[in-house]
Design a protein around this motif. Sequence first.
Motif, PDB file in Angstrom:
ATOM      1  N   LEU A 186      32.960  32.186  25.829  1.00  0.00           N
ATOM      2  CA  LEU A 186      33.782  32.902  26.805  1.00  0.00           C
ATOM      3  C   LEU A 186      34.159  34.290  26.326  1.00  0.00           C
ATOM      4  N   GLU A 187      34.522  35.090  27.305  1.00  0.00           N
ATOM      5  CA  GLU A 187      35.063  36.435  27.087  1.00  0.00           C
ATOM      6  C   GLU A 187      36.410  36.483  27.795  1.00  0.00           C
ATOM      7  N   LEU A 188      37.446  36.938  27.098  1.00  0.00           N
ATOM      8  CA  LEU A 188      38.792  36.986  27.669  1.00  0.00           C
ATOM      9  C   LEU A 188      39.132  38.391  28.149  1.00  0.00           C
ATOM     10  N   LEU A 189      39.608  38.472  29.373  1.00  0.00           N
ATOM     11  CA  LEU A 189      40.114  39.725  29.929  1.00  0.00           C
ATOM     12  C   LEU A 189      41.589  39.879  29.565  1.00  0.00           C
ATOM     13  N   PRO A 190      42.170  41.034  29.760  1.00  0.00           N
ATOM     14  CA  PRO A 190      43.613  41.193  29.522  1.00  0.00           C
ATOM     15  C   PRO A 190      44.415  40.218  30.373  1.00  0.00           C
ATOM     16  N   ALA A 191      45.491  39.693  29.793  1.00  0.00           N
ATOM     17  CA  ALA A 191      46.299  38.681  30.474  1.00  0.00           C
ATOM     18  C   ALA A 191      47.047  39.268  31.675  1.00  0.00           C
ATOM     19  N   ILE A 192      47.307  38.409  32.641  1.00  0.00           N
ATOM     20  CA  ILE A 192      48.084  38.793  33.820  1.00  0.00           C
ATOM     21  C   ILE A 192      49.211  37.783  34.019  1.00  0.00           C
ATOM     22  N   GLY A 193      50.240  38.192  34.757  1.00  0.00           N
ATOM     23  CA  GLY A 193      51.318  37.277  35.074  1.00  0.00           C
ATOM     24  C   GLY A 193      50.970  36.413  36.278  1.00  0.00           C
ATOM     25  N   LEU A 194      51.567  35.247  36.328  1.00  0.00           N
ATOM     26  CA  LEU A 194      51.355  34.347  37.459  1.00  0.00           C
ATOM     27  C   LEU A 194      51.738  35.051  38.759  1.00  0.00           C
ATOM     28  N   GLY A 195      50.812  35.044  39.722  1.00  0.00           N
ATOM     29  CA  GLY A 195      51.046  35.706  41.005  1.00  0.00           C
ATOM     30  C   GLY A 195      50.418  37.074  41.107  1.00  0.00           C
ATOM     31  N   GLU A 196      49.995  37.657  39.968  1.00  0.00           N
ATOM     32  CA  GLU A 196      49.343  38.965  39.998  1.00  0.00           C
ATOM     33  C   GLU A 196      47.872  38.817  40.381  1.00  0.00           C
ATOM     34  N   PRO A 197      47.251  39.858  40.951  1.00  0.00           N
ATOM     35  CA  PRO A 197      45.856  39.770  41.398  1.00  0.00           C
ATOM     36  C   PRO A 197      44.906  39.451  40.236  1.00  0.00           C
ATOM     37  N   VAL A 198      43.918  38.616  40.529  1.00  0.00           N
ATOM     38  CA  VAL A 198      42.904  38.247  39.538  1.00  0.00           C
ATOM     39  C   VAL A 198      41.782  39.284  39.574  1.00  0.00           C
ATOM     40  N   PRO A 199      41.363  39.815  38.432  1.00  0.00           N
ATOM     41  CA  PRO A 199      40.251  40.777  38.419  1.00  0.00           C
ATOM     42  C   PRO A 199      39.006  40.200  39.086  1.00  0.00           C
ATOM     43  N   LYS A 200      38.269  41.051  39.780  1.00  0.00           N
ATOM     44  CA  LYS A 200      37.109  40.593  40.543  1.00  0.00           C
ATOM     45  C   LYS A 200      36.012  40.023  39.661  1.00  0.00           C
ATOM     46  N   ASN A 201      35.947  40.435  38.398  1.00  0.00           N
ATOM     47  CA  ASN A 201      34.872  39.950  37.524  1.00  0.00           C
ATOM     48  C   ASN A 201      35.238  38.681  36.775  1.00  0.00           C
ATOM     49  N   ALA A 202      36.386  38.085  37.071  1.00  0.00           N
ATOM     50  CA  ALA A 202      36.801  36.857  36.386  1.00  0.00           C
ATOM     51  C   ALA A 202      36.133  35.644  37.020  1.00  0.00           C
ATOM     52  N   ASP A 203      35.590  34.768  36.180  1.00  0.00           N
ATOM     53  CA  ASP A 203      35.005  33.512  36.659  1.00  0.00           C
ATOM     54  C   ASP A 203      36.066  32.446  36.884  1.00  0.00           C
ATOM     55  N   ALA A 204      37.184  32.552  36.163  1.00  0.00           N
ATOM     56  CA  ALA A 204      38.258  31.561  36.270  1.00  0.00           C
ATOM     57  C   ALA A 204      39.514  32.146  35.646  1.00  0.00           C
ATOM     58  N   VAL A 205      40.659  31.504  35.923  1.00  0.00           N
ATOM     59  CA  VAL A 205      41.888  31.816  35.193  1.00  0.00           C
ATOM     60  C   VAL A 205      42.119  30.699  34.186  1.00  0.00           C
ATOM     61  N   VAL A 206      42.749  31.048  33.065  1.00  0.00           N
ATOM     62  CA  VAL A 206      43.036  30.056  32.038  1.00  0.00           C
ATOM     63  C   VAL A 206      44.509  30.142  31.661  1.00  0.00           C
ATOM     64  N   PHE A 207      45.148  28.976  31.524  1.00  0.00           N
ATOM     65  CA  PHE A 207      46.550  28.895  31.129  1.00  0.00           C
ATOM     66  C   PHE A 207      46.632  28.399  29.686  1.00  0.00           C
ATOM     67  N   PRO A 208      46.943  29.290  28.733  1.00  0.00           N
ATOM     68  CA  PRO A 208      47.118  28.855  27.344  1.00  0.00           C
ATOM     69  C   PRO A 208      48.403  28.059  27.142  1.00  0.00           C
ATOM     70  N   GLU A 209      49.370  28.220  28.031  1.00  0.00           N
ATOM     71  CA  GLU A 209      50.536  27.346  28.056  1.00  0.00           C
ATOM     72  C   GLU A 209      50.900  27.084  29.513  1.00  0.00           C
ATOM     73  N   ILE A 210      51.409  25.885  29.750  1.00  0.00           N
ATOM     74  CA  ILE A 210      51.783  25.495  31.106  1.00  0.00           C
ATOM     75  C   ILE A 210      53.221  24.977  31.045  1.00  0.00           C
ATOM     76  N   LEU A 211      54.102  25.579  31.837  1.00  0.00           N
ATOM     77  CA  LEU A 211      55.542  25.338  31.724  1.00  0.00           C
ATOM     78  C   LEU A 211      56.134  24.865  33.053  1.00  0.00           C
ATOM     79  N   GLY A 212      57.361  24.365  32.972  1.00  0.00           N
ATOM     80  CA  GLY A 212      58.038  23.847  34.146  1.00  0.00           C
ATOM     81  C   GLY A 212      58.255  24.878  35.236  1.00  0.00           C
ATOM     82  N   GLU A 213      58.140  26.129  34.889  1.00  0.00           N
ATOM     83  CA  GLU A 213      58.238  27.191  35.900  1.00  0.00           C
ATOM     84  C   GLU A 213      57.176  26.995  36.989  1.00  0.00           C
ATOM     85  N   ALA A 214      56.101  26.258  36.633  1.00  0.00           N
ATOM     86  CA  ALA A 214      55.018  26.006  37.595  1.00  0.00           C
ATOM     87  C   ALA A 214      55.532  25.321  38.851  1.00  0.00           C
ATOM     88  N   TYR A 215      56.565  24.473  38.711  1.00  0.00           N
ATOM     89  CA  TYR A 215      57.076  23.735  39.873  1.00  0.00           C
ATOM     90  C   TYR A 215      57.621  24.669  40.962  1.00  0.00           C
TER      91      TYR A 215
END
Length: 441
Positions: A33-62
């Motif tokens: 894999l190649e990692l792009l610069p990180a973005i905050g939840l809710g921010e636009p995903v770069p067009k060249n991204a194949d997927a988003v990855v969460f290195p941590e997942i927190l209760g804020e997700a609810y």
Amino acid sequence: MKAVLVPVYFKRDKTKKFEQQLAHISQELKDDLELLPAIGLGEPVPKNADAVVFPEILGEAYEHSEDFASYDVPILILTSEFMTISMWDWEIMNFLRGKNIHVLAPYNKDHSRVICRSLAIKRRMKDTSFLIFQDNPGEGFQPDIFKCFYWWGEECTELLHEKFGITIERTSLEELGKVEKSISNETAQAEVETWNFPMNRSLTESMKIGAAKYYLAVKTYLDKRNAIGGIGANCLNESRFSSSTPCIAWNLLFEREKLLWACEGDTLSLTTKYILHHALDKPVMMSNIYPVLMGMAALKHEGIPSFPEILEEPENHILLAHCGYFGLLPQSFSETWEATAPVLGIVDKEAHMLDARYPSGPITMVKIDSTMEKIMVIEGELKGYVQYPGSDCRNGAIVQVPNGHALMKEVYSHHQILIPGHQRARIEFVAEVFGLKIESL
């Protein structure tokens, strides 16, 4: 080719773990894999991204299910330093599933690599073509059979492009034959002299010359082409156009250029092979299945009087054979391998075939269905090989499946893709990336 992933963090509750885990991911999966610069939840995903990855997942997700639902790329969770989910992630994943939000949740590092390779393949296929040599596939030596096949139709070709991005390029097999015949014996002999693979003594010098001409003719179509990912020909029904068969050519093109092949120009089988070989990094091949439950309807086609004696659960066994042997395998995929004389009466007497075997043991049969929405996975056991001298099954395989009656009712095709080992758990992740529903016996 690597998967391009964009890391996502929680804006309010982000912890030190995010950067630490991101460093682990970057190191542990650097080949995949190649990692792009990180973005905050809710921010636009770069067009060249194949997927988003969460290195941590927190209760804020609810509080942000709508942001998860807005992603139009896969969501991968990698919260453990071992490149897996963590036990604490199940609560949030269950919550997201309840909102009809699906996430990729690998539970060992191999699964994560399979996911990354699948994502990369999914992107690459949009710029990939399969080159198929054919003229009128339904007209030839066995029109009653070849007029039945879905892969020749426009709908199949269009769906393959729509679902996977693959472009099917068809060109004349008759013209290929003319190119083949224009190649001098001296040029072909020079090619033969580079071969160092096993050849049965039944393979005459003229057979070798014919095989080399076929290979060199195909090479003229491939020169300066970088986007060809697979190749095939209507090599049986239109075999009148050539004095050879493509078996050695397909072997050479895989061993030298990693180009996958389609027997009989079966583009749906080729697509299945292409995805699974590159995603799983495992051998793949295609063969015909002849279930014991079919009786003489199967046996007559192979010219054999009976199935071998099977003492336990004969109804759950199938014979696998194609073009006289187990099927077309590259040398590097095989336990035993040699080029040999042809068997089938519909090919030229100067043609050839490959007598090759997988190792006995666990095996998986796979095929994408005609809607391109499902993939059937059947885990079985390759019990051994059987020989019928003088028949169209000189060396076939016997495979035990979980439920022969279910296979008869539900299997998609007589062509099945075979992979050594039991692969369902890994294929499930491939299917998730490609939006395919898993079916099994």
